[in-house]
Design a protein around this motif. Structure first.
Motif, mmCIF file in Angstrom:
data_model
loop_
_atom_site.group_PDB
_atom_site.id
_atom_site.type_symbol
_atom_site.label_atom_id
_atom_site.label_comp_id
_atom_site.label_asym_id
_atom_site.label_seq_id
_atom_site.Cartn_x
_atom_site.Cartn_y
_atom_site.Cartn_z
ATOM 1 N N GLY A 163 -5.493 10.851 -9.244
ATOM 2 C CA GLY A 163 -6.091 9.682 -9.872
ATOM 3 C C GLY A 163 -5.094 8.605 -10.254
ATOM 4 N N GLU A 164 -3.903 9.013 -10.683
ATOM 5 C CA GLU A 164 -2.903 8.001 -11.061
ATOM 6 C C GLU A 164 -2.490 7.178 -9.847
ATOM 7 O OE1 GLU A 164 1.061 7.547 -13.856
ATOM 8 O OE2 GLU A 164 0.353 9.551 -13.296
ATOM 9 N N GLU A 165 -2.359 7.840 -8.705
ATOM 10 C CA GLU A 165 -2.001 7.133 -7.475
ATOM 11 C C GLU A 165 -3.146 6.211 -7.037
ATOM 12 O OE1 GLU A 165 -1.167 8.256 -2.788
ATOM 13 O OE2 GLU A 165 -0.953 9.790 -4.338
ATOM 14 N N ILE A 166 -4.385 6.720 -7.080
ATOM 15 C CA ILE A 166 -5.546 5.910 -6.684
ATOM 16 C C ILE A 166 -5.685 4.693 -7.595
ATOM 17 C CG2 ILE A 166 -8.067 5.893 -6.424
ATOM 18 C CD1 ILE A 166 -7.874 8.942 -5.902
ATOM 19 N N ALA A 167 -5.390 4.867 -8.881
ATOM 20 C CA ALA A 167 -5.566 3.781 -9.858
ATOM 21 C C ALA A 167 -4.671 2.589 -9.568
ATOM 22 C CB ALA A 167 -5.305 4.296 -11.269
ATOM 23 N N ARG A 168 -3.601 2.799 -8.823
ATOM 24 C CA ARG A 168 -2.728 1.666 -8.477
ATOM 25 C C ARG A 168 -3.446 0.658 -7.592
ATOM 26 N NH1 ARG A 168 1.386 5.934 -7.190
ATOM 27 N NH2 ARG A 168 2.386 6.428 -9.169
ATOM 28 N N SER A 169 -4.548 1.095 -6.945
ATOM 29 C CA SER A 169 -5.337 0.193 -6.106
ATOM 30 C C SER A 169 -6.442 -0.487 -6.890
ATOM 31 C CB SER A 169 -5.961 0.981 -4.940
ATOM 32 O OG SER A 169 -4.966 1.591 -4.148
ATOM 33 N N THR A 170 -6.492 -0.271 -8.198
ATOM 34 C CA THR A 170 -7.517 -0.872 -9.059
ATOM 35 C C THR A 170 -6.862 -1.830 -10.044
ATOM 36 O OG1 THR A 170 -7.445 0.736 -10.882
ATOM 37 C CG2 THR A 170 -8.715 1.361 -8.917
ATOM 38 N N TRP A 171 -7.692 -2.426 -10.896
ATOM 39 C CA TRP A 171 -7.180 -3.337 -11.916
ATOM 40 C C TRP A 171 -6.805 -2.624 -13.201
ATOM 41 C CZ3 TRP A 171 -5.733 -8.183 -11.074
ATOM 42 C CH2 TRP A 171 -6.172 -8.785 -9.896
ATOM 43 N N ASN A 172 -6.910 -1.300 -13.222
ATOM 44 C CA ASN A 172 -6.630 -0.565 -14.455
ATOM 45 C C ASN A 172 -5.268 -0.878 -15.079
ATOM 46 O OD1 ASN A 172 -9.115 0.606 -14.291
ATOM 47 N ND2 ASN A 172 -8.396 2.699 -14.472
ATOM 48 N N PRO A 173 -4.176 -0.875 -14.288
ATOM 49 C CA PRO A 173 -2.879 -1.148 -14.920
ATOM 50 C C PRO A 173 -2.834 -2.501 -15.629
ATOM 51 C CG PRO A 173 -2.560 -0.169 -12.758
ATOM 52 C CD PRO A 173 -4.023 -0.492 -12.867
ATOM 53 N N ARG A 174 -3.432 -3.523 -15.037
ATOM 54 C CA ARG A 174 -3.427 -4.852 -15.660
ATOM 55 C C ARG A 174 -4.275 -4.891 -16.927
ATOM 56 N NH1 ARG A 174 -3.487 -9.714 -11.194
ATOM 57 N NH2 ARG A 174 -1.968 -8.831 -9.748
ATOM 58 N N LEU A 175 -5.292 -4.018 -16.968
ATOM 59 C CA LEU A 175 -6.172 -3.985 -18.133
ATOM 60 C C LEU A 175 -5.638 -3.092 -19.243
ATOM 61 C CD1 LEU A 175 -9.623 -3.729 -16.307
ATOM 62 C CD2 LEU A 175 -8.579 -5.770 -17.316
ATOM 63 N N GLY A 176 -4.480 -2.484 -18.991
ATOM 64 C CA GLY A 176 -3.899 -1.620 -20.004
ATOM 65 C C GLY A 176 -4.474 -0.224 -20.006
ATOM 66 N N ILE A 177 -5.118 0.166 -18.902
ATOM 67 C CA ILE A 177 -5.581 1.553 -18.742
ATOM 68 C C ILE A 177 -4.508 2.274 -17.946
ATOM 69 C CG2 ILE A 177 -7.369 3.072 -17.813
ATOM 70 C CD1 ILE A 177 -9.322 0.713 -18.152
ATOM 71 N N LEU A 178 -3.737 3.103 -18.629
ATOM 72 C CA LEU A 178 -2.546 3.683 -18.025
ATOM 73 C C LEU A 178 -2.724 5.170 -17.771
ATOM 74 C CD1 LEU A 178 0.229 1.902 -20.129
ATOM 75 C CD2 LEU A 178 -0.889 1.135 -18.013
ATOM 76 N N GLY A 179 -2.142 5.627 -16.677
ATOM 77 C CA GLY A 179 -2.138 7.057 -16.366
ATOM 78 C C GLY A 179 -3.200 7.497 -15.392
ATOM 79 N N GLY A 180 -4.083 6.581 -14.977
ATOM 80 C CA GLY A 180 -5.092 7.005 -14.021
ATOM 81 C C GLY A 180 -6.314 6.128 -13.994
ATOM 82 N N LEU A 181 -7.409 6.704 -13.505
ATOM 83 C CA LEU A 181 -8.662 5.998 -13.277
ATOM 84 C C LEU A 181 -9.527 5.933 -14.525
ATOM 85 C CD1 LEU A 181 -9.426 7.746 -9.898
ATOM 86 C CD2 LEU A 181 -9.022 5.285 -10.148
ATOM 87 N N SER A 182 -10.544 5.090 -14.461
ATOM 88 C CA SER A 182 -11.609 5.078 -15.454
ATOM 89 C C SER A 182 -12.791 5.875 -14.898
ATOM 90 C CB SER A 182 -12.078 3.655 -15.740
ATOM 91 O OG SER A 182 -11.018 2.860 -16.216
ATOM 92 N N ILE A 183 -13.491 6.566 -15.775
ATOM 93 C CA ILE A 183 -14.714 7.275 -15.398
ATOM 94 C C ILE A 183 -15.865 6.334 -15.706
ATOM 95 C CG2 ILE A 183 -16.107 9.342 -15.745
ATOM 96 C CD1 ILE A 183 -13.350 9.816 -14.443
ATOM 97 N N LEU A 184 -16.517 5.847 -14.638
ATOM 98 C CA LEU A 184 -17.415 4.703 -14.742
ATOM 99 C C LEU A 184 -18.836 5.046 -14.339
ATOM 100 C CD1 LEU A 184 -15.112 2.098 -12.963
ATOM 101 C CD2 LEU A 184 -15.410 2.372 -15.428
ATOM 102 N N GLY A 185 -19.737 4.073 -14.569
ATOM 103 C CA GLY A 185 -21.099 4.146 -14.080
ATOM 104 C C GLY A 185 -22.111 3.929 -15.183
ATOM 105 N N THR A 186 -23.156 3.130 -14.876
ATOM 106 C CA THR A 186 -24.241 2.918 -15.826
ATOM 107 C C THR A 186 -25.544 3.563 -15.362
ATOM 108 O OG1 THR A 186 -24.743 0.785 -14.804
ATOM 109 C CG2 THR A 186 -23.289 0.777 -16.730
ATOM 110 N N THR A 187 -25.672 3.791 -14.054
ATOM 111 C CA THR A 187 -26.879 4.442 -13.527
ATOM 112 C C THR A 187 -26.574 5.792 -12.903
ATOM 113 O OG1 THR A 187 -26.653 3.462 -11.317
ATOM 114 C CG2 THR A 187 -27.874 2.193 -12.960
ATOM 115 N N GLY A 188 -25.289 6.062 -12.637
ATOM 116 C CA GLY A 188 -24.902 7.284 -11.935
ATOM 117 C C GLY A 188 -24.869 7.117 -10.436
#
Length: 371
Positions: A163-188
């Motif tokens: 997940g930490e490697e995958i997160a580098r392809s997302t905006w997480n690092p810029r948003l201050g979400i460090l160490g990996g991915l966010s667990i997301l979804g509003t409908t599943g």
């Protein structure tokens, strides 16, 4: 003869694209299986969960590990036909017994990020498991506890392999979400967006609504904004257009095929992009323009100190919260600017427009008048 089918489900069917499951749904399935095994000694495989809109998908388990006082289950994410960077990722949940009265406690395991900056719907220091997936997991933990006479006091550690490697392809690092991915979804459910297929489905949605005699339609960025519009105006499903990130597609087609009224409803940050002149609201193709928001805030009475804070805010939501705390109506200002941008794209077509901005919980944080 029945009314033609419209709305989100009809749009998806029209595209021919296969939907998938969010990381939040996968984490819920894994947590449900892990807690069941912790209480009963057996992993349900497949494990069935209930999504916010009532669907009951079943997930096969890729990982089953049972030890003294804890259990781990894993689910491989299937994003359907969406080009999602997390497609194929292994989402794990470990359930560990806690003392009575502890409730459900969330932890970030390897590959799941931690929030380090304000402006997100989670407090700084919290694991990046978003509010809806947290509630889904809590609900399923409660059901398992009732079925197996458990206390419901459990620590759920969510992790994502690589997940930490995958997160580098997302905006997480810029948003201050460090160490990996966010667990997301509003409908599943992951709604797949092939640009051409989805834009075609938007056009079909407008055609169906018009043919059915509906003169007021709404372009919505997702399920939460759909709920808001239904609550505000009582619109039927057939009048709801799931525009996703394609605001321009809705506006350009309605320009050629007018309806009396168009409501645009979506998250504050996304609609701030429309307000700034972007017609594609996807994060890979347009960003929240903080200097633009600062200029709007000044127009709404913000002093230079506040404008400077807005300009360097971590997220659009953080900028909104700064202004709300000082009595500056940034939400309304964004809604009005987005309405005016929509009207400019409509180029005088006989369509009245209003805009509603919401936060992640669906609370209205800004609106324009109809014009």
């Amino acid at each position: 003869m029945g009314e033609a089918k419209g709305g989100r489900s009809a749009q998806l069917k029209h595209t021919g694209l296969r939907p998938g499951w969010t990381t939040g749904a996968c984490a819920t399935a894994a947590a449900t299986a892990a807690y069941t095994a912790l209480l009963s000694g057996d992993f349900p495989d497949p494990v069935t969960i209930t999504l916010p809109k009532g669907q009951t998908p079943a997930f096969a388990l890729a990982i089953e590990e049972l030890a003294e006082g804890r259990a781990t289950a894993g689910v491989v994410k299937d994003a359907g036909d969406d080009p999602d960077v997390t497609h194929g990722a292994l989402v794990r949940a470990t359930a560990r017994r806690l003392p009575p009265g502890s409730g459900v406690v969330f932890k970030a395991g390897p590959g799941v990020g931690t929030v380090t900056l304000p402006g997100l719907p989670l407090d700084v220091g919290e694991p990046a498991v978003n509010p809806v997936p947290r509630q889904m997991i809590r609900d399923h933990i409660a059901r398992v506890a009732a079925e197996h006479r458990g206390s419901g006091d459990v620590e759920i550690t969510v992790s994502v392999d690589h997940g930490e490697e995958i997160a580098r392809s997302t905006w997480n690092p810029r948003l201050g979400i460090l160490g990996g991915l966010s667990i997301l979804g509003t409908t599943g459910i992951v709604v797949p967006y092939s640009c051409s297929a989805w834009i075609d489905s938007i056009r079909r949605g407008v055609d169906v609504a018009r043919a059915a005699g509906h003169t007021h339609v709404a372009g919505c960025t997702g399920s939460t904004s759909e709920k808001t519009v239904v609550s505000e105006y009582g619109l039927p499903e057939i009048a709801l257009l799931d525009m996703g990130d394609f605001a321009g597609a809705v506006l350009k087609y309605v320009r050629r095929h007018p309806v009396d009224r168009l409501t645009v409803c979506g998250g504050f940050a996304k609609l701030s992009k429309l307000a700034a002149g972007h017609l594609d609201l996807h994060s890979a193709r347009s960003q929240v323009d903080k200097p633009f928001l600062a200029a709007l805030a000044r127009r709404g009475g913000a002093d230079e100190a506040l404008a400077a804070e807005v300009e360097v805010a971590n997220t659009g939501l953080a900028a909104l919260q700064l202004c709300q705390a000082r009595g500056v109506p940034l939400g309304d200002l964004v809604a009005v600017a987005a309405r005016d941008e929509a009207l400019s794209v409509l180029r005088g077509a006989p369509v009245a427009v209003d805009v509603i901005c919401i936060d992640r919980a669906g609370t209205v944080v800004g609106r324009s008048s109809v014009r």
